[in-house]
Design an enzyme around this catalytic site. Structure first.
Site, PDB file in Angstrom:
ATOM      1  N   ASP A   1       0.869  -1.181   0.000  1.00 16.07           N
ATOM      2  CA  ASP A   1       0.000   0.000   0.000  1.00 16.07           C
ATOM      3  C   ASP A   1       0.913   1.240   0.000  1.00 16.07           C
ATOM      4  O   ASP A   1       2.105   1.141   0.320  1.00 16.07           O
ATOM      5  CB  ASP A   1      -0.862  -0.055   1.272  1.00 16.07           C
ATOM      6  CG  ASP A   1      -1.588   1.241   1.544  1.00 16.07           C
ATOM      7  OD1 ASP A   1      -2.265   1.734   0.640  1.00 16.07           O
ATOM      8  OD2 ASP A   1      -1.460   1.763   2.674  1.00 16.07           O
TER       9      ASP A   1
ATOM     10  N   ASP B   1      -0.260   5.109   0.867  1.00 12.09           N
ATOM     11  CA  ASP B   1      -0.535   6.102   1.915  1.00 12.09           C
ATOM     12  C   ASP B   1      -0.549   5.456   3.294  1.00 12.09           C
ATOM     13  O   ASP B   1      -1.315   4.517   3.546  1.00 12.09           O
ATOM     14  CB  ASP B   1      -1.895   6.773   1.655  1.00 12.09           C
ATOM     15  CG  ASP B   1      -1.872   7.583   0.375  1.00 12.09           C
ATOM     16  OD1 ASP B   1      -1.008   8.464   0.254  1.00 12.09           O
ATOM     17  OD2 ASP B   1      -2.714   7.325  -0.514  1.00 12.09           O
TER      18      ASP B   1
END
Ligand code: XBP
Ligand code: MG
Length: 240
Positions: free
Chosen positions: A27, A29
């Site tokens: 991922d 953020d």
């Protein structure tokens, strides 16, 4: 320090699992970097630019982060405030375009470091010719704003797959970004490891069948992450 060189640590099993994975799927953020405060600032600048008297403080933004995706987040807030006519799709799209531009400008101004252990994890994986992919709910240009300064302009060539929000129909917690990454990698889900920081990310990867390692981030540091393979403060813990 290479993962293979670290011995007799409580994280040995996790390190081995990571080293043996068919691919690591990260991922962006909250996981690769603490970008959410910059996203929040960019949203607030966009509200000022368009003349809307909204300001998202940390407390409201924490709640809004349950809604994945910037446009969806704006719409969710608009529905919550329950006064006046709802913002049109066109206004939301315009607001989000301004927000995306402001995010790039803020990243260029301030920069944003990768979180501890991220660079080491990437370099280790690439050194052992393990594939690394990205599965994110953010807008694709935002990944470039983060990674070009820290990994170089050719960063994308180092990742076996990069799937962002607009590449799929549904955002996290739907499994779509993970399913698309797995299809591009042509790997079984269970052979990979996802690295995430949020409940939405954990759900998305789990629904796609990918085991998940959590790194606690600013906004989700006190969440529970039932079903995760492990929960770390940050990836630097793998390298001590
Ligand atoms: C990230 C997000 C994104 C960013 C904003 O979630 O939800 O929406 O906050 O990006 P995750 P955009 O880390 O789970 O992928 O405004 O470009 O949507
Ligand atoms: Mg995240």
């Amino acid at each position: 320090m290479s993962l293979a060189l670290v011995k007799n640590s409580p994280f040995d099993v996790l390190r081995q699992r990571i080293a043996d994975a068919g691919a690591l799927i990260l991922d962006v953020d909250g996981t690769m970097a603490e970008t959410e405060e910059i996203h929040r600032e960019a949203f607030n600048e966009a509200f000022v630019a368009i003349g809307i008297d909204w300001h998202w403080g940390r407390r409201v933004y924490k709640e809004l982060l349950r809604v994945a995706g910037g446009k969806e987040r704006i719409r969710a807030f608009d529905q919550m405030r329950r006064s006046g006519p709802p913002l049109s799709d066109a206004v939301i799209a315009r607001l989000h375009r301004i927000k995306t531009d402001r995010f790039a400008a803020l990243m260029a101004d301030k920069g944003c470091a990768l979180r501890p252990g991220v660079k080491a994890l990437l370099e280790d994986a690439w050194a052992r010719e393990q594939r690394v992919a990205i599965a994110t709910t953010t807008t694709r240009v935002n990944i470039d704003a983060l990674l070009a300064p820290v990994l170089g302009n050719e960063w994308e060539t180092r990742f076996a797959a990069v799937v962002a929000a607009d590449d799929v129909a549904r955002k996290k917690p739907a499994p779509d970004v993970y399913l698309e990454v797995l299809s591009q990698l042509d790997l079984p889900a269970a052979s990979c490891i996802a690295i995430e920081d949020s409940g939405n990310g954990l759900l998305a990867a789990t629904r796609a069948g990918v085991p998940v390692l959590i790194t606690r981030s600013l906004y989700f540091h006190d969440d529970t992450f039932d079903g995760a393979l492990g929960v770390l403060q940050d990836l630097g813990e793998l390298f001590v």
